[in-house]
Design a protein around this motif. Structure first.
Motif, PDB file in Angstrom:
ATOM      1  N   ILE A   1     -12.774  12.816   5.515  1.00  0.00           N
ATOM      2  CA  ILE A   1     -11.476  13.476   5.587  1.00  0.00           C
ATOM      3  C   ILE A   1     -11.644  14.986   5.436  1.00  0.00           C
ATOM      4  CG2 ILE A   1      -9.221  13.713   4.469  1.00  0.00           C
ATOM      5  CD1 ILE A   1      -9.516  10.662   3.791  1.00  0.00           C
TER       6      ILE A   1
ATOM      7  N   ILE B   1     -12.088  12.789   9.998  1.00  0.00           N
ATOM      8  CA  ILE B   1     -10.682  12.409  10.066  1.00  0.00           C
ATOM      9  C   ILE B   1      -9.939  13.678   9.664  1.00  0.00           C
ATOM     10  CG2 ILE B   1      -8.864  10.928   9.138  1.00  0.00           C
ATOM     11  CD1 ILE B   1     -11.117   8.865   8.482  1.00  0.00           C
ATOM     12  N   TYR B   2      -9.359  14.367  10.637  1.00  0.00           N
ATOM     13  CA  TYR B   2      -8.739  15.658  10.418  1.00  0.00           C
ATOM     14  C   TYR B   2      -7.278  15.485  10.027  1.00  0.00           C
ATOM     15  CZ  TYR B   2     -12.968  17.328  12.603  1.00  0.00           C
ATOM     16  OH  TYR B   2     -14.283  17.569  12.883  1.00  0.00           O
ATOM     17  N   VAL B   3      -6.926  16.081   8.901  1.00  0.00           N
ATOM     18  CA  VAL B   3      -5.559  16.000   8.395  1.00  0.00           C
ATOM     19  C   VAL B   3      -5.094  17.398   8.016  1.00  0.00           C
ATOM     20  CG1 VAL B   3      -5.922  13.654   7.541  1.00  0.00           C
ATOM     21  CG2 VAL B   3      -6.263  15.583   5.989  1.00  0.00           C
TER      22      VAL B   3
ATOM     23  N   ALA C   1      -4.830  16.663   2.470  1.00  0.00           N
ATOM     24  CA  ALA C   1      -6.208  16.182   2.352  1.00  0.00           C
ATOM     25  C   ALA C   1      -6.440  15.374   1.080  1.00  0.00           C
ATOM     26  CB  ALA C   1      -7.186  17.346   2.440  1.00  0.00           C
TER      27      ALA C   1
ATOM     28  N   TRP D   1      -7.325   6.686   0.869  1.00  0.00           N
ATOM     29  CA  TRP D   1      -8.378   6.117   1.709  1.00  0.00           C
ATOM     30  C   TRP D   1      -9.753   6.440   1.112  1.00  0.00           C
ATOM     31  CZ3 TRP D   1      -7.151   7.530   7.505  1.00  0.00           C
ATOM     32  CH2 TRP D   1      -5.863   7.088   7.842  1.00  0.00           C
TER      33      TRP D   1
ATOM     34  N   PHE E   1      -4.790  11.939   1.296  1.00  0.00           N
ATOM     35  CA  PHE E   1      -5.544  11.027   2.156  1.00  0.00           C
ATOM     36  C   PHE E   1      -6.793  10.527   1.442  1.00  0.00           C
ATOM     37  CE2 PHE E   1      -2.965  12.309   5.754  1.00  0.00           C
ATOM     38  CZ  PHE E   1      -3.059  11.243   6.639  1.00  0.00           C
ATOM     39  N   LYS E   2      -7.502  11.430   0.769  1.00  0.00           N
ATOM     40  CA  LYS E   2      -8.728  11.029   0.070  1.00  0.00           C
ATOM     41  C   LYS E   2      -8.438  10.023  -1.030  1.00  0.00           C
ATOM     42  CE  LYS E   2     -11.403  15.116   1.158  1.00  0.00           C
ATOM     43  NZ  LYS E   2     -12.204  16.241   0.671  1.00  0.00           N
TER      44      LYS E   2
ATOM     45  N   TYR F   1     -13.097   6.251   2.999  1.00  0.00           N
ATOM     46  CA  TYR F   1     -13.367   7.203   4.078  1.00  0.00           C
ATOM     47  C   TYR F   1     -13.225   8.652   3.603  1.00  0.00           C
ATOM     48  CZ  TYR F   1     -12.714   2.898   6.673  1.00  0.00           C
ATOM     49  OH  TYR F   1     -12.810   1.611   7.113  1.00  0.00           O
ATOM     50  N   SER F   2     -13.171   8.870   2.288  1.00  0.00           N
ATOM     51  CA  SER F   2     -12.916  10.221   1.762  1.00  0.00           C
ATOM     52  C   SER F   2     -13.949  11.249   2.212  1.00  0.00           C
ATOM     53  CB  SER F   2     -12.806  10.204   0.244  1.00  0.00           C
ATOM     54  OG  SER F   2     -14.027   9.805  -0.334  1.00  0.00           O
TER      55      SER F   2
END
Length: 72
Positions: free
Chosen positions: A69, A48-50, A55, A62, A58-59, A65-66
């Motif tokens: 990421i 999952i590219y951010v 980053a 989420w 997001f981690k 799903y870390s």
């Protein structure tokens, strides 16, 4: 041109999408909310590219799903 802003991913949105390989959210300056099991069973999902600066956010948001990421 204005980019649409993703604000949420519903529960089970991509569940069991075995052909889904990666997700790019590199234009996002906010972390969309995520429902339960959104990417569960996505056995081909490798990343999952951010945006790098997002980053950690997001981690944190989420954690399930870390490991997928990746900041770019």
């Amino acid at each position: 041109s204005a980019l649409a802003r993703l604000i949420s991913i519903d529960s089970n949105a991509f569940k069991d999408c075995t052909n889904l390989k990666h997700i790019e959210l590199t234009h996002s300056n906010t972390v969309p909310s995520i429902g339960t099991n959104a990417f569960d069973g996505c056995t081909s999902l490798t990343g999952i590219y951010v945006k790098s600066s997002m980053a950690n956010a997001f981690k944190s948001a989420w954690p399930q799903y870390s490991s997928l990421i990746i900041g770019i």
